[in-house]
Design an enzyme around this catalytic site. Structure first.
Site, PDB file in Angstrom:
ATOM      1  N   PRO A   8       0.769  -1.323   0.025  1.00  0.00           N
ATOM      2  CA  PRO A   8      -0.021  -0.059  -0.165  1.00  0.00           C
ATOM      3  C   PRO A   8       1.115   1.034  -0.068  1.00  0.00           C
ATOM      4  O   PRO A   8       1.889   1.330   0.794  1.00  0.00           O
ATOM      5  CB  PRO A   8      -0.762   0.068   1.253  1.00  0.00           C
ATOM      6  CG  PRO A   8      -0.443  -1.038   2.306  1.00  0.00           C
ATOM      7  CD  PRO A   8       0.745  -2.168   1.262  1.00  0.00           C
ATOM      8  N   CYS A  39       2.156   2.908   9.936  1.00  0.00           N
ATOM      9  CA  CYS A  39       2.359   4.089   9.336  1.00  0.00           C
ATOM     10  C   CYS A  39       3.139   5.078  10.304  1.00  0.00           C
ATOM     11  O   CYS A  39       2.699   5.171  11.467  1.00  0.00           O
ATOM     12  CB  CYS A  39       1.141   5.043   8.733  1.00  0.00           C
ATOM     13  SG  CYS A  39       1.419   6.409   8.396  1.00  0.00           S
ATOM     14  N   GLY A  45      10.412  -4.484   3.177  1.00  0.00           N
ATOM     15  CA  GLY A  45      11.505  -3.596   3.369  1.00  0.00           C
ATOM     16  C   GLY A  45      12.543  -3.835   2.509  1.00  0.00           C
ATOM     17  O   GLY A  45      13.160  -4.825   2.413  1.00  0.00           O
TER      18      GLY A  45
HETATM   19  C1  FMN Z   1       5.000   6.947  -1.038  1.00  0.00           C
HETATM   20  C2  FMN Z   1       4.843   6.026  -0.026  1.00  0.00           C
HETATM   21  C3  FMN Z   1       3.723   5.843   0.530  1.00  0.00           C
HETATM   22  C4  FMN Z   1       3.290   4.857   1.474  1.00  0.00           C
HETATM   23  N1  FMN Z   1       2.020   4.855   1.873  1.00  0.00           N
HETATM   24  C5  FMN Z   1       1.752   3.937   2.666  1.00  0.00           C
HETATM   25  C6  FMN Z   1       0.327   3.498   3.146  1.00  0.00           C
HETATM   26  O1  FMN Z   1      -0.559   4.069   2.668  1.00  0.00           O
HETATM   27  N2  FMN Z   1       0.027   2.322   4.033  1.00  0.00           N
HETATM   28  C7  FMN Z   1       1.053   1.653   4.230  1.00  0.00           C
HETATM   29  O2  FMN Z   1       0.856   0.652   4.932  1.00  0.00           O
HETATM   30  N3  FMN Z   1       2.605   1.696   4.004  1.00  0.00           N
HETATM   31  C8  FMN Z   1       2.678   2.755   3.165  1.00  0.00           C
HETATM   32  N4  FMN Z   1       3.899   3.118   2.902  1.00  0.00           N
HETATM   33  C9  FMN Z   1       5.088   2.101   3.306  1.00  0.00           C
HETATM   34  C10 FMN Z   1       5.150   0.842   2.183  1.00  0.00           C
HETATM   35  O3  FMN Z   1       4.126   0.066   1.976  1.00  0.00           O
HETATM   36  C11 FMN Z   1       6.542   0.208   2.596  1.00  0.00           C
HETATM   37  O4  FMN Z   1       6.168  -0.551   3.806  1.00  0.00           O
HETATM   38  C12 FMN Z   1       7.809   0.537   2.901  1.00  0.00           C
HETATM   39  O5  FMN Z   1       7.780   1.476   1.618  1.00  0.00           O
HETATM   40  C13 FMN Z   1       9.048  -0.292   2.880  1.00  0.00           C
HETATM   41  O6  FMN Z   1       8.927  -1.305   1.513  1.00  0.00           O
HETATM   42  P1  FMN Z   1       9.883  -0.926   0.357  1.00  0.00           P
HETATM   43  O7  FMN Z   1      11.160  -0.728   0.809  1.00  0.00           O
HETATM   44  O8  FMN Z   1       9.651  -2.020  -0.418  1.00  0.00           O
HETATM   45  O9  FMN Z   1       9.454   0.391  -0.314  1.00  0.00           O
HETATM   46  C14 FMN Z   1       4.290   4.090   1.850  1.00  0.00           C
HETATM   47  C15 FMN Z   1       5.492   4.164   1.455  1.00  0.00           C
HETATM   48  C16 FMN Z   1       6.053   5.190   0.303  1.00  0.00           C
HETATM   49  C17 FMN Z   1       7.409   5.183  -0.217  1.00  0.00           C
END
Ligand code: FMN
Length: 330
Positions: free
Chosen positions: A18, A102, A205
């Site tokens: 998300p 969050c 992550g």
């Molecule tokens: C632009 C952006 C918006 C995000 N919005 C949400 C959200 O609405 N809900 C949520 O659970 N995590 C949100 N996250 C966190 C991501 O879901 C994820 O946990 C985090 O980016 C780590 O994963 P990654 O390293 O693959 O990006 C957001 C992250 C980013 C970068």
């Protein structure tokens, strides 16, 4: 084979994380086409939903073609969360996900998102009440803990499972870390290795290469990978990971034609979804990422992001396709 409730999500599924302002229906559909096995909406405020704030309710839209899809909600008030479950059910998602991760201040200060990591009893009781309130599977997305000294994710995950949560996605950082440092998958593997755990445990992550996804699967033994940032402007990431799993080889990066096609489809779907004005406006933020790496691209990007007229943006795509035909992406 991983299952979320009765939904079969395949062997080591790849989940689109998300992401606020990113995981909208057009982007989710593109990721699904490129191999995402489960997609989630951005987080939606339970308080906003029950006030019927137009912006919140629009986020409930889903396309049939993106299933299985989870709608993610956040909040800390039991009443609002239960009412939100009823509202969300009307959109007929496959899954409802609770955001307990969050880290931003305006969410945390109300005890929601990662704020609830300071009150695990509330986290568990809220989850239990939501599970009892719907027949849809409820999943949780959370972090390792509030801070380094309060990581109790093994116990927390077990308690969530015991009240009926059907899968858990864990971002390998604490709230205190925000997005800094490296994600630590060790505690996520501990959750998975708990012999009492039987629901899927998805890692999240820093999965930004097919090798990282493989590591999460083979070295950490997790049930699937949730992918966020690596997919922004790059929905092909899912296909690349799957290809690597199958063959041990890397797919070549998408050509300019494929990138233009994706940008065009993104804009078309956005216009279908929210009309020309908003569709043109809200898709702008994605173009830089689709065309990342092309030198001296500013002139073309400006054409894409300054006109309110969809025809101008489509014309800019045509121009880019012609001008950069054969460009070798790194
Ligand atoms: C632009 C952006 C918006 C995000 N919005 C949400 C959200 O609405 N809900 C949520 O659970 N995590 C949100 N996250 C966190 C991501 O879901 C994820 O946990 C985090 O980016 C780590 O994963 P990654 O390293 O693959 O990006 C957001 C992250 C980013 C970068």
């Amino acid at each position: 084979m991983a299952k979320i409730g009765s939904i079969d999500v395949g062997e080591f599924p790849l989940l689109l994380a998300p992401m606020e302002d990113v995981s909208d229906p057009p982007f989710r559909a593109l990721c699904k086409e490129q191999g995402a096995d489960v997609v989630y909406t951005e987080f939606i405020s339970s308080e906003g939903l029950i006030r019927d704030a137009a912006k919140s309710t629009m986020k409930l839209d889903i396309y049939e073609k993106e299933r299985p899809v989870g709608i993610q909600i956040f909040g800390a008030n039991l009443d609002s969360m239960l009412k939100s479950v009823e509202i969300v059910e009307k959109s007929n998602p496959d899954i409802i996900d609770i955001n307990f991760g969050c880290p931003v201040k305006k969410v945390v200060s109300k005890g929601a998102g990662a704020g609830i990591l300071k009150d695990i009893d509330l986290m568990v009781s809220l989850s239990e009440a939501m599970v009892k309130h719907t027949d849809l599977p409820i999943t949780v997305k959370t972090r390792l803990g509030w801070d380094h000294d309060s990581i109790k994710i093994v116990e927390v995950a077990e308690r969530l499972q015991d009240v009926g949560i059907k899968a858990i996605s864990i971002h390998g950082r604490t709230r205190a870390q925000m997005y800094k440092g490296e994600a630590d998958w060790g505690p996520i593997a501990e959750v998975k290795n708990n012999p009492r755990m039987h629901i899927p445990v998805f890692g999240n992550g820093d999965v930004d290469t097919p090798e990282m996804a493989k590591k999460m699967r083979d070295e950490y033994g997790l049930d699937g990978a949730m992918i966020g940032r690596a997919s922004i402007g790059y929905p092909w990431f899912f296909k690349e990971v799957k290809h690597f799993f199958e063959t041990g080889e890397h797919l070549p990066p998408p050509s300019i034609e494929e990138r233009v096609k994706a940008a065009r489809r993104h804009l078309e779907m956005s216009i279908d979804w929210k009309g020309e004005k908003l569709g043109v406006f809200e898709t702008r933020r994605h173009y830089t990422n689709y065309f990342k790496g092309i030198p001296h691209f500013k002139e073309y990007r400006m054409k894409m992001v300054t006109s309110d007229d969809a025809a101008d943006v489509f014309a800019a795509f045509d121009e880019v396709e012609e001008k950069f035909s054969g460009y070798q992406f790194a």
